[in-house]
Design an enzyme around this catalytic site. Structure first.
Site, PDB file in Angstrom:
ATOM      1  N   SER A  36       1.002  -1.256  -0.005  1.00  0.00           N
ATOM      2  CA  SER A  36       0.176   0.210   0.073  1.00  0.00           C
ATOM      3  C   SER A  36       1.015   1.294   0.016  1.00  0.00           C
ATOM      4  O   SER A  36       1.442   1.690   1.099  1.00  0.00           O
ATOM      5  CB  SER A  36      -0.697   0.029   1.244  1.00  0.00           C
ATOM      6  OG  SER A  36      -1.934  -0.983   1.030  1.00  0.00           O
TER       7      SER A  36
ATOM      8  N   LYS B 271      -6.589   1.663  -3.633  1.00  0.00           N
ATOM      9  CA  LYS B 271      -6.214   1.022  -2.209  1.00  0.00           C
ATOM     10  C   LYS B 271      -6.538   1.894  -1.286  1.00  0.00           C
ATOM     11  O   LYS B 271      -7.041   1.743  -0.162  1.00  0.00           O
ATOM     12  CB  LYS B 271      -4.977   0.263  -2.135  1.00  0.00           C
ATOM     13  CG  LYS B 271      -4.352  -0.010  -0.813  1.00  0.00           C
ATOM     14  CD  LYS B 271      -5.411  -1.320  -0.318  1.00  0.00           C
ATOM     15  CE  LYS B 271      -5.091  -1.772   1.008  1.00  0.00           C
ATOM     16  NZ  LYS B 271      -3.828  -2.455   1.257  1.00  0.00           N
TER      17      LYS B 271
END
Length: 309
Positions: free
Chosen positions: A108, A182
């Site tokens: 991420s 995300k």
């Protein structure tokens, strides 16, 4: 299929490299090994790779060494600076990656960094896909991760046999879009975790049976995948990490405090709920619980209500 790859992805022809073998990464590597792929891993502490080696993984001496012997390299790291160091440094992955090979970043990370890596990879005749995931440790172990892929659509299609072992991939746009997807996912997850934490705390104060409460509401509008994944863990005080709470502070911060995107003309939206979620996860970190799972957010709500355990 219109891709730059004449060789299909198969266990007998495709060499996989992997950097980042923590809770999530280790489970994902295990799935690739079980599917018959030749996987080489790199770990700064080689002892952390012993379990994967027992399953058939090979150990590289450095990121560059791993890149030299891989057709596709996955990274699953903690923070954007880690990704930059592993991928873009003078001795990083791109310094030794073979032409036509691909880097898939499951971290991420930051959309701007993903775009930078994509451009640097293309200059070397390689490819980069930003493909962060959602689903926690359970999703990683079961091969049911949601995968958000940004980059070249043909390359994502070429890599689909690998993504299919790990979960369900969705192509969401050009380089950096996977990371943006995300971040938006984490904004929604953070809000769900906060709502579930407060619901459980209120139910307990109202002398309700917590398991019964959850069973009664999960089939209605309050139900969510967050409740499925974490509700029982919260009730049973199981805060073992699928994803660290400290990473939620990072992820939410990339949405709430995204000055870099503003400088590129993308603008910053006002996200009061995400800002509150970030503050509460930051409180969890300040309490010394940053390495606990994100479901540990309930501990912050309990502290606010003098219900600490």
């Amino acid at each position: 299929m219109n891709t730059p790859y004449p060789t299909p992805i198969t266990p007998t022809q495709t060499r996989i490299g992997w950097i980042g073998i923590g809770v999530m990464g280790g489970a994902m590597v295990s799935r690739l090994l079980s599917a018959g792929y030749f996987v080489t891993v790199y770990a700064r502490n080689p002892s952390k790779a012993l379990s994967l080696q027992s399953q058939g993984a090979h150990l590289a001496l450095s990121p560059a060494h791993l890149a030299e012997q891989s057709d596709v390299v996955f990274t699953m790291l903690g923070h954007p600076p880690d990704v930059r160091q592993i991928v873009l440094s003078d001795s990083g992955l791109l310094s030794s990656l073979n032409k036509g090979a691909a880097i898939v970043d499951n971290t991420s990370s930051h959309p701007a960094l993903a775009r930078e890596i994509f451009a640097a990879a293309r200059k070397r005749g390689c490819w980069a896909v930003d493909a962060p995931v959602s689903g926690g440790d359970i999703g990683a172990a079961d091969g049911k991760l949601a995968i958000f892929a940004g980059g070249d659509s043909g390359v994502v299609e070429w890599l689909s046999p690998l993504f299919g072992i790990l979960g369900r991939v969705t192509y969401v746009g050009s380089a950096g879009c996977g990371m943006s997807c995300k971040i938006a996912n984490q904004i929604a997850v953070g809000g769900n975790l906060l709502g579930l934490s407060e619901g459980l705390v209120f139910a307990e104060r109202a002398d309700l049976d917590l398991k019964q409460w959850m069973e009664s509401v999960k089939g209605g509008a309050a139900g969510s995948m967050v409740m499925e994944l974490f509700g029982k863990r919260m009730i049973e005080r199981d805060f073992r990490p699928g994803g660290f709470a400290e990473y939620m502070v990072k992820d939410l911060g990339m949405g709430v405090d995204d000055e870099e995107e503003e400088e590129e003309g993308c603008g910053v939206v006002s996200l009061p709920g995400a800002a509150l979620s970030k503050q509460l996860f930051a409180a969890m970190v300040a309490n010394g619980d940053g390495k606990l799972g994100t479901q540990g957010l309930i501990s912050v709500i309990e502290r606010i209500n003098n219900m600490s355990r």
